[in-house]
Design a protein around this motif. Structure first.
Motif, PDB file in Angstrom:
ATOM      1  N   TYR A  32     -20.360  44.201  44.560  1.00 23.66           N
ATOM      2  CA  TYR A  32     -20.848  43.466  43.395  1.00 23.66           C
ATOM      3  C   TYR A  32     -22.272  43.868  43.084  1.00 23.66           C
ATOM      4  CZ  TYR A  32     -22.814  40.558  47.121  1.00 23.66           C
ATOM      5  OH  TYR A  32     -23.466  40.114  48.241  1.00 23.66           O
ATOM      6  N   LYS A  36     -22.389  44.735  36.978  1.00 27.10           N
ATOM      7  CA  LYS A  36     -21.010  45.228  36.935  1.00 27.10           C
ATOM      8  C   LYS A  36     -20.070  44.160  37.478  1.00 27.10           C
ATOM      9  CE  LYS A  36     -22.478  49.971  37.709  1.00 27.10           C
ATOM     10  NZ  LYS A  36     -22.390  51.142  38.576  1.00 27.10           N
ATOM     11  N   GLU A  37     -18.817  44.301  37.140  1.00 31.11           N
ATOM     12  CA  GLU A  37     -17.814  43.356  37.614  1.00 31.11           C
ATOM     13  C   GLU A  37     -17.549  43.580  39.106  1.00 31.11           C
ATOM     14  OE1 GLU A  37     -13.186  42.247  36.634  1.00 31.11           O
ATOM     15  OE2 GLU A  37     -14.421  43.184  35.090  1.00 31.11           O
ATOM     16  N   PHE A  94     -23.863  47.338  44.706  1.00 21.15           N
ATOM     17  CA  PHE A  94     -24.014  48.632  44.050  1.00 21.15           C
ATOM     18  C   PHE A  94     -25.446  49.127  44.225  1.00 21.15           C
ATOM     19  CE2 PHE A  94     -20.389  46.982  41.538  1.00 21.15           C
ATOM     20  CZ  PHE A  94     -19.521  48.045  41.697  1.00 21.15           C
TER      21      PHE A  94
END
Length: 95
Positions: A32, A36-37, A94
């Motif tokens: 996560y 972003k999803e 991320f």
């Protein structure tokens, strides 16, 4: 040192499916962050159990090959079993 983990996207989510994964020798995880999803993933326990003992594993970027695509991540949190040498869940962010 660079680390690479091969993973697959998880389709089943929840406590029961996570338990089935652990029983099959896999680790449920999530990636996560960065607007972003979130992506739920799974990978083999043996692919992380030895490399997580290195100190730089927690401070360096890790490459996850997710369904053939490379994603750069960092370890955010890791849940371990209370007395077995087993990883129960990993949160990646991320990079």
């Amino acid at each position: 040192m660079s680390y690479t983990i091969t993973a697959q996207t998880r389709t089943e989510i929840g406590k029961g499916s996570s338990r089935r994964l652990r029983h099959a020798g896999k680790v449920p995880a999530v990636i996560y962050g960065a607007g972003k999803e979130a992506v739920s993933i799974e990978f083999e326990h043996r692919s992380i159990i030895n490399i997580q003992t290195n100190d730089d594993f927690y401070n360096s970027d890790i490459t996850i090959v997710l369904d053939g695509k490379e994603v750069k991540v960092r370890v955010q949190a890791m849940q371990r079993h209370a007395f077995k040498p087993m990883i129960e869940h990993v949160d990646f962010k991320f990079a």
